[in-house]
Each structure stands twice: as structure tokens, then as C-alpha cells.
Design a protein around this motif. Structure first.
Motif, PDB file in Angstrom:
ATOM      1  N   SER A 181      83.228 -58.114  11.793  1.00 31.96           N
ATOM      2  CA  SER A 181      83.909 -59.539  11.737  1.00 31.96           C
ATOM      3  C   SER A 181      85.179 -59.551  12.482  1.00 31.96           C
ATOM      4  O   SER A 181      85.745 -58.434  12.934  1.00 31.96           O
ATOM      5  N   LYS A 182      86.021 -60.711  12.529  1.00 25.66           N
ATOM      6  CA  LYS A 182      87.059 -61.236  13.145  1.00 25.66           C
ATOM      7  C   LYS A 182      88.336 -60.455  12.687  1.00 25.66           C
ATOM      8  O   LYS A 182      88.295 -59.623  11.367  1.00 25.66           O
ATOM      9  N   ILE A 183      89.489 -60.543  13.039  1.00 19.17           N
ATOM     10  CA  ILE A 183      90.510 -59.667  12.581  1.00 19.17           C
ATOM     11  C   ILE A 183      90.886 -60.316  11.336  1.00 19.17           C
ATOM     12  O   ILE A 183      91.488 -59.575  10.542  1.00 19.17           O
ATOM     13  N   PHE A 184      90.986 -61.688  11.275  1.00 20.99           N
ATOM     14  CA  PHE A 184      91.725 -62.326  10.211  1.00 20.99           C
ATOM     15  C   PHE A 184      90.890 -63.130   9.377  1.00 20.99           C
ATOM     16  O   PHE A 184      91.449 -63.986   8.314  1.00 20.99           O
ATOM     17  N   CYS A 185      89.351 -62.985   9.622  1.00 16.27           N
ATOM     18  CA  CYS A 185      88.772 -63.861   8.637  1.00 16.27           C
ATOM     19  C   CYS A 185      87.269 -62.985   8.653  1.00 16.27           C
ATOM     20  O   CYS A 185      86.994 -62.057   9.271  1.00 16.27           O
ATOM     21  N   GLY A 186      86.145 -63.728   7.904  1.00 17.27           N
ATOM     22  CA  GLY A 186      84.908 -63.100   7.818  1.00 17.27           C
ATOM     23  C   GLY A 186      83.874 -63.530   8.728  1.00 17.27           C
ATOM     24  O   GLY A 186      82.843 -62.972   8.655  1.00 17.27           O
ATOM     25  N   SER A 187      84.364 -64.366   9.715  1.00 19.68           N
ATOM     26  CA  SER A 187      83.474 -64.846  10.788  1.00 19.68           C
ATOM     27  C   SER A 187      82.972 -63.581  11.705  1.00 19.68           C
ATOM     28  O   SER A 187      83.628 -62.771  11.860  1.00 19.68           O
ATOM     29  N   SER A 188      81.688 -63.674  12.069  1.00 19.75           N
ATOM     30  CA  SER A 188      81.403 -62.780  12.890  1.00 19.75           C
ATOM     31  C   SER A 188      82.027 -62.773  14.340  1.00 19.75           C
ATOM     32  O   SER A 188      82.161 -63.681  14.855  1.00 19.75           O
ATOM     33  N   HIS A 224      80.236 -69.179  14.815  1.00 18.63           N
ATOM     34  CA  HIS A 224      80.969 -68.129  14.369  1.00 18.63           C
ATOM     35  C   HIS A 224      82.353 -68.402  14.093  1.00 18.63           C
ATOM     36  O   HIS A 224      83.365 -67.938  14.739  1.00 18.63           O
ATOM     37  N   THR A 225      82.409 -69.715  13.308  1.00 18.87           N
ATOM     38  CA  THR A 225      83.843 -69.895  12.944  1.00 18.87           C
ATOM     39  C   THR A 225      83.937 -70.390  11.408  1.00 18.87           C
ATOM     40  O   THR A 225      82.992 -70.597  10.594  1.00 18.87           O
ATOM     41  N   CYS A 226      85.293 -70.613  10.934  1.00 14.37           N
ATOM     42  CA  CYS A 226      85.576 -70.787   9.678  1.00 14.37           C
ATOM     43  C   CYS A 226      87.109 -71.577   9.814  1.00 14.37           C
ATOM     44  O   CYS A 226      87.515 -71.645  10.873  1.00 14.37           O
ATOM     45  N   PRO A 227      87.468 -72.159   8.591  1.00 16.14           N
ATOM     46  CA  PRO A 227      88.685 -72.519   8.522  1.00 16.14           C
ATOM     47  C   PRO A 227      89.913 -71.940   9.160  1.00 16.14           C
ATOM     48  O   PRO A 227      90.833 -72.323  10.044  1.00 16.14           O
ATOM     49  N   THR A 228      89.853 -70.552   8.863  1.00 19.67           N
ATOM     50  CA  THR A 228      90.913 -69.605   9.359  1.00 19.67           C
ATOM     51  C   THR A 228      90.848 -69.494  10.988  1.00 19.67           C
ATOM     52  O   THR A 228      92.162 -69.573  11.368  1.00 19.67           O
ATOM     53  N   CYS A 229      89.717 -69.351  11.587  1.00 16.16           N
ATOM     54  CA  CYS A 229      89.663 -68.992  12.835  1.00 16.16           C
ATOM     55  C   CYS A 229      89.694 -70.421  13.630  1.00 16.16           C
ATOM     56  O   CYS A 229      89.913 -70.336  14.901  1.00 16.16           O
ATOM     57  N   MET A 230      89.643 -71.273  12.953  1.00 19.23           N
ATOM     58  CA  MET A 230      89.761 -72.928  13.851  1.00 19.23           C
ATOM     59  C   MET A 230      91.166 -73.466  13.418  1.00 19.23           C
ATOM     60  O   MET A 230      91.494 -74.540  14.183  1.00 19.23           O
TER      61      MET A 230
HETATM   62 ZN   LIG Z   1      86.933 -67.402  10.872  1.00 19.47          ZN
END
Ligand SMILES: [Zn+2]
Length: 483
Positions: free
Chosen positions: A22-29, A39-45
């Protein structure tokens, strides 16, 4: 490359993608190559209110990299915001480390001119990658840009070297060794085409012997060893020309163009203070205790340079063989497994470096995935060593045995390739050859002994290449000299 009375001064900044799930600051792949923006979520967006949470695995990997390069792992490190705007960076800042990075003061040793050269590392820090802009055609002609946030917040370590390299060749030695180390640690796949190992270079020139550093230019977008070497060479020559012409090198960022083989100015080089770094208030200071570091140290694998030296000592291999065989951890393992089964290290090394590596390269296959396993290679080498087949036939059948991943013993039996070591059968062939070549026999007896090779060739022809060469020689000599 030599530059007359000048030398280059090169420092490198390597960005390496870490192989976390997963990414460095969220659970996205963090996986490469998925559908854009899947592979996105509110944090990495970078959506308002979304907060980062540090991925522990990223810290594990950064500690690994630090320990493998002799760095000090700092008990406390801080995440900082590097502020700048670009459409692939929705937050308007990149989370990185600035004043207090996780690792400092390391080194990478490289083999050079039969000895070793040490390249200093200033620091290793963790950061997130930005997203990616996609253009139709080229950036200059495209009428629109698309943005893909899959890469946004994929974990990176940035490894910053001291300006310790003097030539493009040295820079490449360093980069190859660093890449090998990260791949040995299994924290980065080293894929330069996909951008998982990329490099920016700071380059200046000075007269040899001058202790002062010249003004440096930064080269960006270097993504193959070949383009790095050419870009560095170009830039060093360009700067020497500027200095020789009485001009001054300007501090700037330059891009290297592969098709044109030139570097050109992209923008004035920004200074660190332009980014307005400050500690990220969303992330607490990272504290690493001794136990965590020691646990990781205990799990470190043998590193490339240690393996090269061990292969030379333990197996009596030349340095060249040792460097080739250890260039990939899986290849080194393949070699050692084969030697454990077969014994003769140099013979194994020769066959791996010629036959096996050719097949791996042709199929673009990792040694781990090769259809021929060490047990089959050892079996093949045993057949050659015992004289069941000749080395020549061993090499001829190699591609097929490799591709099928079958037992070489069974293969040669099925194909009728077993070497003829039966004295009776070989003697008959020898007799036929002698009967058909009376003129040569007479010449041989008159002292033209180099004709032996001719007779051996004829007997091999008679036996369709399957005669045991050693035995054929013995029988021929006995027959020709005995009469
Ligand atoms: Zn994310």
C-alpha cells in the motif's frame, strides 16, 4: 572519459519506489500499471479533511536501506511539507523529510580498477511520489492533459550522495551498485523503464587539484544507465566549454534529450527555501528505538560486495565471474545451488555465464523462473564431465533442455545422443577410417603427426559426433603408431 585539465564533480539523487503493498500515507494499493485513478482514496487525492497515517513497512524498508549503506538511523525524524503547485500534486505540497531525515552519513563502495572506491551518502529520506500527467503525443503539442493519481503517495526513498564522483563511468558504477543493493534487500524492483529507480544529477566542473566546487547544474529525467552516462558526459563538456570561453556556469535545471543527445535549460534552479519547508502538523515525529533497528539488522541479507568477495575466496572464481554471478541475488543463488550439487565451481560459472544467461536474456526471464533448475544443470554438467556426452553436444542441446525443463539424462537417451565410449564400437570406426585413408596413414607414419586431427575428425564423422574424443584419440594413436 578524460577531460584534460578539468574534472567533473557529480552528486546523484536517486528516487527509488519501495515495494510495499500500500501507499505511504493511506491504504490504497501501490501497485504499478493499474487502470488510471483506480488506486486512489480521499487521502492520496488530497481531499479536504483526509489525514495521512504512516505505513510502518515504509519505515522498515528505509531502515533496511540505511543499514545496508552504513548510515546512521536517526532515533527521531520529522516529516515536512515541500510546498509547490503542479496539477499532479493535489494537496499543493509533497510530504517529504527535510531537516531531520531518517538516515544520514552512509556510503556505497564500488569496485574500480581492481580496488574499491567509497562514495559517501549524505542522507536517505522517505517521501511520497506525485501523480502523473498524461499527454496525448508530446507535452508541447497536446491539446489537453490527463491526470492519473495512482502514483500519488506511492512510497519513495530519496538517496542523496556526496559529490564524490569524478566521471560518468564512476556515476554508473555507483548507480548500478546502489540498484543492486536495493534489489538484494527486496525493497525496490529496480525497474528504470517504469520509473521505480530514477536519478537526478548535480554536475559541476573544476580544474584538477582545485579544492573549490564550481557552480552546478542539475540534470533531470535520467532513466537509463546509457542516457545518464551520455547526459553527464555532455554536461561536463558543455560546462568546460563555457568556462574555457571565459563564461560562467549558471545554476539551473537542465533536461537531457535522448533523441538529440543534448542537454537544455528547463528553468532556473530553485533553492530549498523556495519550497517553504515546514514540519507537517498532521504527522507526529517518527521515533525509532534500538530494538526496531536491531531486528531489521538481524534480517539483512548478504550484500552484493560481500558476495563478490566471498565467491572469489570460497569458490576460487576470478573477480569478473564473481561480479557477473552476483549481479542478481537470484542468479547467485542459482549458481550456489548448482555448485552444491555438482562441485566444480568454475565449470558451473562458465556454463551459467554463457549458456544459461543467454537463455535468460533471450526470454527476459529471472533465474527464479527459469524452466531449467539447478538440479537439471548439475545433471547436464555431470553428463559432460563423465564423458557421457561431449561438451559440444551439451551446448547444442542446452536451449531445448532449458526450454523443456526436462532431465538432460532422459533427453539424451531419447534422442540417442549418448557418447560412444564402447571400445569395440569405436575400434570398428577407427578401422574403417584407416582403411579408407591409406595415403594419410602413410604420411602420418612418415612423420606428419598433425594429421591426427584429421583422423579424429573422420572418426567423429563416422560416429555422428558421438565418439568419446579422449578414447578416439587413444585408439587412433595406438593403431597408427602400433603398426
Ligand atoms: Zn489513497
Amino acid at each position: 572519459m578524460a577531460y584534460g585539465k578539468y574534472e567533473g564533480v557529480i552528486g546523484l539523487e536517486v528516487h527509488a519506489h519501495l515495494l510495499t503493498k500500500s501507499k505511504i500515507f493511506c491504504g490504497s494499493s501501490a501497485e504499478f500499471g493499474a487502470e488510471p485513478n483506480s488506486h486512489t482514496c480521499p487521502t492520496c487525492m488530497g481531499l479536504p479533511g483526509a489525514l495521512p497515517v504512516l505505513n510502518k513497512k515504509v519505515v522498515d524498508f528505509a531502515i533496511k536501506a540505511g543499514l545496508a549503506t552504513g548510515c546512521r538511523v536517526n532515533k527521531k525524524s520529522i516529516f515536512a511539507r515541500k510546498n509547490y503547485y503542479y496539477p499532479d500534486l493535489p494537496k499543493g505540497y509533497q510530504i517529504s523529510q527535510y531537516e531531520e531525515p531518517i538516515c544520514t552519513d552512509g556510503h556505497v563502495d564500488v569496485f574500480q580498477n581492481g580496488g574499491k572506491k567509497r562514495i559517501g551518502l549524505t542522507r536517505i529520506h522517505m517521501e511520497e511520489d506525485a501523480g502523473k500527467l498524461v499527454h496525448e503525443g508530446t507535452i508541447e503539442t497536446s491539446t489537453y492533459s490527463l491526470v492519473d493519481f495512482n502514483r500519488s503517495s506511492v512510497p519513495l526513498i530519496e538517496i542523496v550522495s556526496e559529490p564524490d564522483m569524478r566521471t560518468p563511468e564512476e556515476a554508473i558504477l555507483y548507480l548500478k551498485m546502489l540498484r543492486d543493493i536495493l534489489m538484494y534487500l527486496e525493497i525496490c524492483d529496480g525497474n528504470m523503464e517504469e520509473g521505480s529507480f530514477r536519478c537526478d544529477a548535480n554536475v559541476s566542473v573544476r580544474k584538477i587539484g582545485d579544492p573549490n566546487l564550481g557552480t552546478r547544474a542539475e540534470l533531470k529525467n535520467l532513466n537509463s544507465f546509457r542516457s545518464i552516462e551520455r547526459a553527464l558526459d555532455h554536461e561536463i563538456r558543455r560546462q568546460i566549454e563555457v568556462v574555457e570561453g571565459g563564461g560562467e556556469v549558471v545554476q539551473e535545471t537542465r533536461l537531457y534529450s535522448v533523441p538529440e543527445d543534448i542537454t537544455y535549460s528547463m528553468r532556473g534552479k530553485e533553492e530549498a527555501h523556495d519550497y517553504r519547508y515546514f514540519p507537517d502538523p498532521d504527522l507526529v515525529p517518527l521515533l525509532i528505538d534500538e530494538g526496531w533497528v536491531e531486528e531489521i539488522r538481524a534480517g539483512l541479507p548478504e550484500l552484493p560486495i560481500e558476495k563478490v568477495e566471498r565467491f572469489m575466496n570460497q569458490y576460487g572464481l576470478p573477480r569478473y565471474d564473481s561480479e557477473v554471478l552476483t549481479s542478481e541475488r537470484a542468479l547467485a543463488d542459482y549458481f550456489e545451488e548448482t555448485v552444491a550439487l555438482f562441485g566444480e565451481a568454475k565449470m558451473v560459472s562458465n556454463w551459467i555465464m554463457s549458456e544459461l544467461m543467454r537463455e535468460l536474456k533471450t526470454g527476459n526471464v529471472s533465474p527464479k523462473a527459469a524452466p531449467m533448475r539447478p538440479v537439471q544443470l548439475a545433471e547436464l554438467l555431470t553428463l559432460v564431465k563423465d564423458g557421457v556426452i561431449s561438451g559440444k553436444i551439451g551446448k547444442e542441446i542446452f536451449p531445448e533442455v532449458y526450454a523443456q525443463g526436462i532431465s538432460p539424462k532422459r533427453f539424451i537417451q531419447e534422442k540417442g545422443l549418448v557418447q560412444i565410449s564402447d571400445e569395440g564400437a569405436l575400434s570398428e570406426a577407427v578401422e574403417r577410417v584407416i582403411a579408407q585413408n591409406q595415403k594419410e596413414v602413410a604420411e602420418f607414419k612418415a612423420g606428419k603427426e598433425k594429421l591426427l586431427g584429421f583422423f579424429v575428425g573422420q572418426v567423429m564423422k563416422e560416429t555422428k559426433g558421438k565418439g568419446n574424443p579422449k578414447l578416439v584419440n587413444e585408439l587412433l594413436l595406438a593403431r597408427l603408431k602400433g603398426q
